[in-house]
Design an enzyme around this catalytic site. Structure first.
Site, mmCIF file in Angstrom:
data_model
loop_
_atom_site.group_PDB
_atom_site.id
_atom_site.type_symbol
_atom_site.label_atom_id
_atom_site.label_comp_id
_atom_site.label_asym_id
_atom_site.label_seq_id
_atom_site.Cartn_x
_atom_site.Cartn_y
_atom_site.Cartn_z
ATOM 1 N N LYS A 291 9.755 2.331 -0.008
ATOM 2 C CA LYS A 291 8.980 2.012 0.614
ATOM 3 C C LYS A 291 8.941 3.678 0.865
ATOM 4 O O LYS A 291 9.580 4.071 1.754
ATOM 5 C CB LYS A 291 9.675 1.829 2.054
ATOM 6 C CG LYS A 291 8.083 1.079 3.114
ATOM 7 C CD LYS A 291 8.887 0.433 3.921
ATOM 8 C CE LYS A 291 7.815 0.022 4.832
ATOM 9 N NZ LYS A 291 8.357 -0.957 6.228
ATOM 10 N N ARG B 191 6.151 -12.895 0.961
ATOM 11 C CA ARG B 191 5.655 -12.860 2.475
ATOM 12 C C ARG B 191 4.642 -14.341 2.767
ATOM 13 O O ARG B 191 4.609 -14.251 1.539
ATOM 14 C CB ARG B 191 4.604 -12.245 3.276
ATOM 15 C CG ARG B 191 5.547 -10.569 2.624
ATOM 16 C CD ARG B 191 4.677 -9.569 2.084
ATOM 17 N NE ARG B 191 5.601 -8.264 2.187
ATOM 18 C CZ ARG B 191 6.181 -7.486 2.340
ATOM 19 N NH1 ARG B 191 5.947 -7.408 3.859
ATOM 20 N NH2 ARG B 191 6.627 -6.575 1.973
ATOM 21 N N ASP C 199 2.026 -11.269 7.160
ATOM 22 C CA ASP C 199 2.527 -10.508 5.528
ATOM 23 C C ASP C 199 3.223 -9.512 6.180
ATOM 24 O O ASP C 199 4.641 -9.175 5.256
ATOM 25 C CB ASP C 199 1.214 -9.326 5.678
ATOM 26 C CG ASP C 199 0.734 -8.800 6.835
ATOM 27 O OD1 ASP C 199 0.449 -9.046 7.968
ATOM 28 O OD2 ASP C 199 0.866 -7.163 6.855
ATOM 29 N N ASP D 12 -2.339 7.164 2.382
ATOM 30 C CA ASP D 12 -1.927 7.799 1.846
ATOM 31 C C ASP D 12 -0.739 7.006 0.676
ATOM 32 O O ASP D 12 -0.551 7.847 0.237
ATOM 33 C CB ASP D 12 -1.653 9.234 2.279
ATOM 34 C CG ASP D 12 0.088 8.751 3.339
ATOM 35 O OD1 ASP D 12 0.033 7.482 3.710
ATOM 36 O OD2 ASP D 12 0.590 9.662 4.293
ATOM 37 N N GLY E 12 1.067 -1.692 -0.414
ATOM 38 C CA GLY E 12 -0.058 -0.060 -0.688
ATOM 39 C C GLY E 12 1.373 0.744 -0.252
ATOM 40 O O GLY E 12 0.693 2.694 0.177
ATOM 41 N N ASP F 74 10.231 -5.595 7.120
ATOM 42 C CA ASP F 74 8.995 -5.012 8.354
ATOM 43 C C ASP F 74 8.866 -4.606 9.419
ATOM 44 O O ASP F 74 8.289 -4.428 10.329
ATOM 45 C CB ASP F 74 7.476 -5.371 7.390
ATOM 46 C CG ASP F 74 7.188 -4.790 6.501
ATOM 47 O OD1 ASP F 74 8.068 -4.588 5.514
ATOM 48 O OD2 ASP F 74 5.985 -5.628 5.523
HETATM 49 P P1 AMP Z 1 2.033 -2.971 8.273
HETATM 50 O O1 AMP Z 1 1.700 -3.166 9.490
HETATM 51 O O2 AMP Z 1 2.999 -1.536 7.796
HETATM 52 O O3 AMP Z 1 2.866 -4.478 7.282
HETATM 53 O O4 AMP Z 1 1.037 -2.021 7.045
HETATM 54 C C1 AMP Z 1 0.561 -3.024 6.639
HETATM 55 C C2 AMP Z 1 -0.945 -2.943 5.415
HETATM 56 O O5 AMP Z 1 -0.548 -1.608 5.763
HETATM 57 C C3 AMP Z 1 0.167 -3.433 3.907
HETATM 58 O O6 AMP Z 1 -0.500 -3.832 3.392
HETATM 59 C C4 AMP Z 1 0.606 -1.745 4.061
HETATM 60 O O7 AMP Z 1 0.803 -1.463 2.707
HETATM 61 C C5 AMP Z 1 -0.237 -1.078 4.683
HETATM 62 N N1 AMP Z 1 0.357 -0.007 4.842
HETATM 63 C C6 AMP Z 1 0.670 0.607 5.427
HETATM 64 N N2 AMP Z 1 0.864 2.372 6.049
HETATM 65 C C7 AMP Z 1 0.118 2.612 4.760
HETATM 66 C C8 AMP Z 1 0.153 3.883 4.025
HETATM 67 N N3 AMP Z 1 0.974 4.963 4.701
HETATM 68 N N4 AMP Z 1 -0.288 3.524 3.402
HETATM 69 C C9 AMP Z 1 -1.006 2.895 2.404
HETATM 70 N N5 AMP Z 1 -0.728 1.228 2.914
HETATM 71 C C10 AMP Z 1 -0.494 1.432 4.114
HETATM 72 MG MG MG Z 2 4.058 -4.649 6.505
#
Ligand code: AMP
Ligand code: MG
Length: 491
Positions: free
Chosen positions: A110, A180, A249, A122, A89, A259
């Protein structure tokens, strides 16, 4: 040398594996840092990366001609609850490069802007989490622990909205791959067995080529991922690392730490430690990590069931048999690591109890995990160094009660004391990325645009096993007012 040449095997997989999406340009990219040794390892020119053209690529303002930017699809169990679609995302895979050793490596940006997987996010990253991931991933690498790497970081000249407005940044991250457990779950949960098959073949070719020659390649794949994860988690525990968000994930099938969000290292040894602000129930506490990894691998095994055998019961029995290997592989790696930390090159009955009794005594006495083991290196060669070790225990007599058992055991070891001390110094780090230091680095960068503390901490963490007396203050645990009680996600 000019721009890097990408070759994108993942982008050649079927369309449903990813979305093609270019990074969204940012207002005013500015380089924070290029990781020159890593760039060289990847066959990239660090000077080019640091040039205007290179910084434009690192910020997502320019896409190299050979890159095929994509956001990959994945699902995942987050804190035990299944989310059928997550995906990149806020990360965009530029592509893969073949490094100097002939290994295929992902290069991902990232924080490069929204993708079809952004949901309500965002697509951006704030400077603080980018610096944290840069520091901790490079520290893990220097500690000898499999991890994704930080190739470069840039600020964007834009603000991101979190609880407050924060400077934005982009991290260029390098990984063996970003595949993953959740990538397998994405296809399995849709009943897309062909997708699971294709992904499994890709992972075998890329990470576990020996499995292709095995009698049963998909069982060999499962075995290999289980082994890699079991060994990885043992390495985490041996340096006091807490990942913080061990969702499926965030579990790499290549066995790398991936991550870095609300991760942290233990100061005093307390197996129940939880830092993550979002981990309300302590699911991902320090000592839970092996059990959680096994849980995550069970989810992987479920995805692979249709590939293991046509008969459902036979496939399930096969998966169970594979998963049973986790505990012994983990225990061997963990106990072996503890023995090395204590200076024991040979293996005797009672070693595990000796180590466990020390850990329990440390927990009961608030002893700093890293400092205690580091001081033990000197105590192994010189009883005079006991004074320093004792000082880490709330009740120094607790150490006095344990130390004679250790000395008696050391007396059964071959080799001389000085050599033993040196061997111990090479496995018990002096420097770990302590949270209060990371916080200080982030404050300097975010509040004062001062990156000198970041550079200095990176320099220190690059040689975690060296004494570095000039930087001794980075060994210090937090003073009471410096204690970081919670860490926050990168989101
Ligand atoms: P994380 O907890 O950082 O491993 O992210 C979990 C999910 O949320 C993943 O699919 C990320 O791509 C999405 N995600 C986290 N932060 C953002 C952001 N600022 N904008 C879009 N997607 C996000
Ligand atoms: Mg992640």
């Amino acid at each position: 040398m000019a721009q890097p040449v990408f070759d994108s095997a993942y982008a050649r997989l079927p369309d449903r594996f990813f979305a093609r999406v270019a990074p969204t340009p940012v207002a005013a990219p500015r380089l924070i840092r290029v990781n020159a040794p890593l760039a060289a390892e990847l066959g990239m020119d660090p000077d080019w990366l640091a040039s205007d053209e290179g910084v434009a690529v690192l910020a997502g303002n320019r896409v190299p001609e050979t890159a095929i930017p994509i956001a990959t699809a994945y699902a995942g169990h987050q804190f035990g609850g299944f989310v059928p679609q997550l995906g990149d995302g806020r990360a965009i895979l530029l592509g893969e490069v073949i490094d100097r050793g002939g290994t295929r490596r992902d290069v991902q940006l990232k924080g490069a802007g929204p993708t079809p997987f952004s949901r309500r996010g965002d697509g951006r990253a704030a400077l603080g989490p980018v610096l944290r991931e840069y520091l901790v991933s490079e520290a893990m690498q220097a500690l000898g622990i499999p991890t994704t790497r930080a190739l470069a970081a840039v600020t964007t000249g834009e603000r991101v909205i979190r609880e407050t407005m924060l400077p934005g940044a982009v991290l260029a991250r390098v990984a063996s791959s970003h595949i993953r457990v959740g990538t397998f779950q994405f296809f399995a949960s849709r009943g897309d067995v062909e997708g699971v098959h294709t992904l499994a073949d890709h992972v075998i070719a890329r990470h576990y080529p020996h499995a292709a020659d095995a009698e049963r390649p998909y069982r060999a794949l499962l075995d290999a991922v289980i082994r890699a994860q079991a060994k990885l988690i043992a390495r985490w525990l041996l340096v006091g690392f807490i990942h913080g968000v061990m969702n499926t994930d965030n579990t790499s099938v290549a066995g790398e730490t991936i991550d870095y969000g609300p991760c942290a290292f233990l100061d005093e040894y307390d197996p129940g430690t939880v830092f993550s602000s979002i981990d309300t129930y302590g699911r991902y506490a320090y000592a839970n990590q092996p059990a959680i990894a096994q849980w995550n691998l069970t989810r992987l095994a479920e995805c692979l069931l249709p590939l293991l055998a046509d008969d459902k019961d036979a496939a399930a029995a096969d998966a169970v048999e594979a998963l049973e290997a986790f505990a012994p592989v983990f225990e061997r790696a963990y106990q072996g690591g503890l023995r090395r930390k204590l200076g024991l090159a040979t293996e005797r009955n009672g070693d595990a109890a000796l180590a466990d009794d020390l850990l329990q005594t440390m927990a009961a006495n608030g002893a700093d995990f890293t400092l205690t083991f580091r001081a033990l290196c000197h105590a192994a060669a010189d009883e005079g160094a006991d004074a320093e070790v004792r000082g880490f225990f709330a009740d120094p007599a607790a150490y006095d009660a344990w130390a004679p058992r250790w000395r008696q055991r050391l007396a059964e070891e071959p080799g001389d004391a000085a050599a033993r001390r040196d061997t111990m110094l090479a496995v018990n780090p002096a420097f770990i990325p302590r949270n209060h230091h990371i916080e200080a680095v982030i404050r300097a960068a975010v509040d004062r645009d001062d990156f000198a503390p970041f550079e200095e901490l990176l320099t220190v963490l690059a040689k975690p096993y060296d004494a570095q007396p000039a930087f001794a203050r980075y060994m210090d645990p937090p003073a009471p007012q410096e204690r970081v009680l919670q860490t926050f996600c990168g989101t």
